[in-house]
Design an enzyme around this catalytic site. Structure first.
Site, PDB file in Angstrom:
ATOM      1  N   ASP A  93       0.828  -1.216   0.000  1.00 36.12           N
ATOM      2  CA  ASP A  93       0.000   0.000   0.000  1.00 36.12           C
ATOM      3  C   ASP A  93       0.854   1.255   0.000  1.00 36.12           C
ATOM      4  O   ASP A  93       0.424   2.314  -0.434  1.00 36.12           O
ATOM      5  CB  ASP A  93      -0.945  -0.007   1.194  1.00 36.12           C
ATOM      6  CG  ASP A  93      -2.034  -1.030   0.975  1.00 36.12           C
ATOM      7  OD1 ASP A  93      -1.786  -2.218   1.245  1.00 36.12           O
ATOM      8  OD2 ASP A  93      -3.108  -0.648   0.458  1.00 36.12           O
ATOM      9  N   ASN A 108       1.720  -3.001   4.143  1.00 34.77           N
ATOM     10  CA  ASN A 108       0.743  -3.842   3.437  1.00 34.77           C
ATOM     11  C   ASN A 108      -0.245  -4.360   4.480  1.00 34.77           C
ATOM     12  O   ASN A 108      -0.109  -4.083   5.684  1.00 34.77           O
ATOM     13  CB  ASN A 108       1.450  -4.990   2.701  1.00 34.77           C
ATOM     14  CG  ASN A 108       0.518  -5.722   1.758  1.00 34.77           C
ATOM     15  OD1 ASN A 108      -0.202  -5.103   0.969  1.00 34.77           O
ATOM     16  ND2 ASN A 108       0.482  -7.035   1.832  1.00 34.77           N
TER      17      ASN A 108
HETATM   18  O1  MRU Z   1      -7.606  -2.896   2.821  1.00 32.64           O
HETATM   19  P1  MRU Z   1      -7.342  -3.297   1.394  1.00 32.64           P
HETATM   20  O2  MRU Z   1      -8.092  -4.496   0.953  1.00 32.64           O
HETATM   21  O3  MRU Z   1      -7.477  -2.112   0.460  1.00 32.64           O
HETATM   22  O4  MRU Z   1      -5.788  -3.689   1.419  1.00 32.64           O
HETATM   23  C1  MRU Z   1      -5.198  -4.114   0.222  1.00 32.64           C
HETATM   24  C2  MRU Z   1      -3.801  -4.558   0.347  1.00 32.64           C
HETATM   25  O5  MRU Z   1      -3.207  -4.542   1.414  1.00 32.64           O
HETATM   26  C3  MRU Z   1      -3.110  -4.962  -0.932  1.00 32.64           C
HETATM   27  O6  MRU Z   1      -2.124  -5.913  -0.683  1.00 32.64           O
HETATM   28  C4  MRU Z   1      -2.455  -3.736  -1.586  1.00 32.64           C
HETATM   29  O7  MRU Z   1      -3.324  -2.655  -1.628  1.00 32.64           O
HETATM   30  C5  MRU Z   1      -1.983  -4.054  -2.958  1.00 32.64           C
HETATM   31  S1  MRU Z   1      -3.285  -4.247  -4.146  1.00 32.64           S
HETATM   32  C6  MRU Z   1      -2.497  -4.519  -5.617  1.00 32.64           C
END
Ligand code: MRU
Length: 365
Positions: free
Chosen positions: A243, A253
């Site tokens: 993220d 992440n």
């Molecule tokens: O809370 P989320 O579902 O938005 O979290 C997503 C993640 O942690 C993913 O691993 C990250 O955003 C990468 S998506 C290509």
């Protein structure tokens, strides 16, 4: 107007006077789309995680700018529009990088109509760039999987992943999934260990769904199983998404990623992050100290969602109603635990020097 799902499947596409997105809260049980054509609804789909995943949040947010300008009475409203979208979810930096880019490009315009038209051209470009960036992550990540297969040709390459960093977190291809899909297409046998990823179960609900769509063999595991599998030589590589990656390679992440990295280090299992360049935060260095971590509702921990035997969605309480819960959305894996970053420009070590070698244009920042 009936929503027609595109082929190849995308998570977001233009429809009628707005966009349509896959409602990820309903997967894997139902493939349902949500129509979005206002700024408020865009912010709602991000906050409620109808769409989620760092690159997809950014693309949805970019359409939000266009919808906001369409509703605006003056080009000065741009600041308020950006402010509202920036306040939707804090951790994934793609949203902020994309909004900064849009803000910079739109600053050339005074006229609201021209600004609005240009914002649409720009968001269309951003979406297509995301597709191409993810495809390239696959091109660069594929040799890693090929090499693991050469080393151990008698079984599939066992890849462990956490959360969903597949096509559902992006527009198409995904980040961790791009090398996996490209390897699978090439006939290299792969098998994915899918962490369920409590509390929202993005692994159980989303990663399993998209791997099924692509015909990739996989097994769902509870979040605590990875360490055991690594001790028993059942994991050849961990590949997870991101993220926010600092300029030194620290990686935020989904919560639980850090524990997987610790287990991988203890078992000499290579631990890689697959990320688009839009996930790099060139303004931060120390991930643990500097990255804002989202905290979400305790209900996501206290209740689980699913479909019951009558095929109805149901929410089930799994602890005493009065028990307080803490719901931290992400954690930071320090760069020392990361063996490499698979980016759209190639693979590099998780440190500032090597990242800058791939992205020299950020040298002066
Ligand atoms: O809370 P989320 O579902 O938005 O979290 C997503 C993640 O942690 C993913 O691993 C990250 O955003 C990468 S998506 C290509």
């Amino acid at each position: 107007m009936e929503i027609i799902i595109p082929k190849p499947l995308r998570t977001l596409w233009e429809h009628d006077d707005g966009i349509a997105v896959i409602d990820q809260r309903k997967l894997p049980h139902e493939l349902v789309c949500e129509k979005v054509n206002t700024l408020d609804k865009t912010i709602w789909i991000i906050k409620e995680m109808v769409v989620r995943g760092a690159p997809l949040i950014a693309c949805a947010g970019a359409y939000g700018v266009y919808f906001g300008l369409r509703e605006a009475t003056s080009s000065d409203d741009l600041n308020t529009i950006l402010y509202k979208i920036r306040n939707s979810r804090p951790t994934a930096v793609n949203l902020f990088n994309t909004l900064d880019r849009i803000e910079k490009e739109l600053s050339k315009f005074q006229d609201l109509k021209e600004m609005t038209q240009y914002s649409l051209d720009l968001v269309r470009l951003i979406v297509e760039e995301d597709v191409e960036i993810c495809r390239k992550i696959g091109v660069h990540g594929l040799p890693l999987i090929e090499e693991l297969h050469r080393k151990n040709p008698n079984r599939p390459v066992n890849i462990l992943t956490h959360c969903n960093a597949g096509m559902l977190g992006c527009i198409e291809w995904g980040t961790i999934s791009s090398p996996i899909y490209q390897a699978h297409k090439k006939g290299i046998p792969v098998h994915v260990w899918v962490d369920e990823t409590r509390p929202r179960n993005q692994g159980a609900n989303l990663t399993t769904w998209e791997l099924t769509q692509h015909g990739v063999p996989h097994t769902l595991i509870v979040d605590n199983t990875g360490g055991h599998l690594m001790q028993h030589n059942q994991v050849d590589i961990c590949i997870v998404g991101a993220d926010r990656v600092t300029r030194t390679g620290d990686t935020a992440n989904k919560i639980g990623t850090y524990l997987k990295a610790l287990a991988a280090k203890d078992n000499n299992v290579p631990f890689y992050i697959a990320l688009p360049s839009t996930t790099i935060d060139w303004n931060s260095k120390d991930g643990v100290k500097e990255i804002e971590i989202e905290e979400r509702s305790q209900d996501e921990v206290k209740y689980v969602w699913g479909k019951n035997d009558e095929q109805k969605f149901e929410r089930i309480l799994i602890c005493p109603e009065t028990t307080p819960a803490l719901n931290i959305g992400f954690d930071v894996t320090p760069s020392r635990l990361i063996d490499g970053l698979i980016t759209d420009r190639g693979i590099c070590a998780a440190n500032e020097k090597d990242l800058l070698n791939l992205f020299p244009e950020n040298n002066l920042k």
